[in-house]
Design a protein around this motif. Structure first.
Motif, short mmCIF file in Angstrom:
data_model
loop_
_atom_site.label_atom_id
_atom_site.label_comp_id
_atom_site.label_asym_id
_atom_site.label_seq_id
_atom_site.Cartn_x
_atom_site.Cartn_y
_atom_site.Cartn_z
N GLU A 123 16.20 53.25 40.69
CA GLU A 123 14.88 52.66 40.88
C GLU A 123 13.79 53.71 40.81
O GLU A 123 12.74 53.50 40.21
N LEU A 147 21.22 47.00 38.46
CA LEU A 147 20.79 47.62 39.72
C LEU A 147 21.46 46.94 40.91
O LEU A 147 21.77 47.59 41.91
N ARG A 160 21.46 53.00 43.50
CA ARG A 160 20.35 52.09 43.18
C ARG A 160 19.01 52.76 43.47
O ARG A 160 18.08 52.67 42.68
N TRP A 206 12.16 45.28 34.45
CA TRP A 206 12.27 45.29 35.89
C TRP A 206 11.07 46.03 36.44
O TRP A 206 10.66 47.03 35.84
N PRO A 207 10.41 45.56 37.48
CA PRO A 207 10.80 44.57 38.47
C PRO A 207 10.23 43.16 38.26
O PRO A 207 9.98 42.46 39.25
N ILE A 234 15.74 47.49 31.86
CA ILE A 234 15.65 48.56 32.85
C ILE A 234 15.64 49.90 32.11
O ILE A 234 16.70 50.46 31.82
#
Length: 161
Positions: free
Chosen positions: A156, A144, A152, A8-9, A94
């Protein structure tokens, strides 16, 4: 062959996967996905996590405790059963601390294996959680996406730090 796991992302992780075609390429992909999952070391891995946008995932919830039971789910369908439970989940795509995600305690899965045999089974406990997690990947959904806005944002920030 070990495959690179997308992180991710990467936008491919948020895309909807197309139905898989059962052929020699898919069998090779599944074998490589199992090898990659074990090396990661994880308990599940979905095709989009290795850059293939097809509806297939692999899972082996028992191998870390000495009870290996590798499964390959081709074009799975899920029926959510049981109560909702909140529990810890990690994701190979992630790289952040484990997050708390709400899932169903039980699922009914229908899928085809690599030999073209149709399966229909009920899973509970950690296997049910793992199946829901990997199935989410096939629909472009990440852990997420299942968190509240505050959780979240924190997750992140930890990933991007």
């Amino acid at each position: 062959m070990l495959l690179p796991i997308l992180r991710w992302p990467d936008p491919r992780l948020s895309q909807l996967c197309v139905p898989a075609v059962l052929d020699a390429d898919l069998r090779a992909l599944a074998a490589d996905m199992l090898e990659t999952m074990y090396a990661a070391p994880g308990r599940g891995l979905a095709a989009p996590q290795v850059g293939r946008l097809v509806r297939v995932f692999v899972m082996d919830v028992g191998w870390k405790t000495g009870d290996p039971t590798p499964l390959v789910f081709v074009n799975p369908e899920l029926e959510l059963l049981g109560t909702r439970v909140l529990g810890p989940e990690g994701c190979l795509s992630i790289p952040c601390p484990v997050t708390e995600v709400e899932r169903n305690a039980q699922v009914r899965a229908r899928w085809t294996d690599l030999d073209g045999v149709a399966h229909d089974a009920i899973f509970d406990g950690f296997a049910a959680i793992c199946i829901q997690h990997e199935f989410d990947h096939l629909n472009g959904i990440l852990t997420l996406d299942r968190l509240g806005s505050e959780a979240r944002a924190l997750a992140e920030s930890e990933v991007l730090a």
